[in-house]
Design a protein around this motif. Structure first.
Motif: not given
Length: 283
Positions: A256-277
């Motif tokens: 995919f070609l994605i919008d870099q500036e509006n990408s969001v990342a969130q790290y959940n320290s409880s589940t130790q999973i990084l979610t990148v949207t």
């Protein structure tokens, strides 16, 4: 003599390309009827919201239902929700939900109306019941989801009905049991104890059918205490992640070609999973 390592690399690239093509077909809805990763559920009633369509002012009811078969959204505190609602672009936070087809019903005045069923995670629904701010948030997300899916315009002047949890009868819905993993990475073999590992990760698209709006990556990082040790680089068609010191390293391309500036990342320290949207520009 042919180098066997070259053959192995070529085979791996071919297998990855096949998985990427499968993801594209899944995104465009061409594989939906063949997809085994779905099941029929009967959600539980939750709350009924009364609003109207614009500009014709026809009555519309939204049945917000609950089911444990729908995954919960990422953890969000009340303070984070306030910041999210005040942000110019709150689209980085997404609430998983199943949007049902419209069905014709009759209201208390014996007048015809249209109802939609929206299913969210049961635990998240209970939190929305306990906090009015979360309740208003999930109603707004449901309204916007229906508007986007069915090309509607709905009034923001809504009302939660106190003595009714559902209008009509509860219908079964066919939901995906796996929006993840569309691409599943297996744990690679370690070449040495000092080398960083390639973490397990999944990629999936939202919405599962139709034109893709977001590519979401979920990366498992066991042993990483916080996001401070993470270095993430998002390219137009590439994602590179390093977890220091030498714990994990991930370098992947996606179709995919994605919008870099509006990408969001969130790290959940409880589940130790990084979610990148990653907002999708084109595929």
């Amino acid at each position: 003599m042919t180098d066997s390592s070259l053959l192995s690399s070529e085979l791996e690239l071919q297998q990855q390309e096949e998985l990427y093509q499968q993801l594209l077909l899944q995104t465009m809805g061409q594989m939906q009827h063949e997809n085994p990763d779905s099941k029929v559920i009967r959600p539980q009633p939750g709350m009924c919201v009364k609003t109207s369509s614009e500009p014709d002012k026809q009555k519309v009811f939204i049945n917000i239902c609950q089911s444990n078969s729908v995954p919960p959204p990422p953890e969000l505190s009340r303070e984070e929700l306030v910041e999210l609602l005040q942000a110019e672009d709150p689209s980085g936070y997404r609430v998983p939900m199943s949007l049902g087809e419209p069905h014709t019903e009759v209201d208390n005045s014996s007048q015809g109306c249209t109802a939609y069923d929206v299913v969210i995670n049961q635990e998240f629904f209970q939190r929305c019941q306990e906090d009015p701010l979360f309740q208003q948030f999930v109603i707004l997300v449901s309204v916007e989801g229906l508007e986007n899916k069915y090309n509607l315009e709905l009034s923001r002047d809504w009302k939660v009905l106190k003595n009714r949890k559902f209008l009509g009868s509860v219908s079964e819905q066919n939901i995906r049991t796996k929006s993840r993993p569309v691409i599943q990475e297996l744990q690679p073999q370690e070449n040495s104890a000092a080398a960083p590992k390639r973490p397990e990760f999944t990629l999936f698209v939202e919405p599962p059918a139709g034109d893709p709006e977001h590519l979401v990556a979920e990366i498992k990082l066991p042993g990483v205490p916080s996001s401070r040790s993470l270095v993430l680089d998002v390219g137009e068609d590439r994602l590179v992640l390093t977890a220091r010191p030498l714990l994990f390293h991930l370098d992947i391309f996606h179709p995919f070609l994605i919008d870099q500036e509006n990408s969001v990342a969130q790290y959940n320290s409880s589940t130790q999973i990084l979610t990148v949207t990653l907002p999708v520009v084109s595929s």
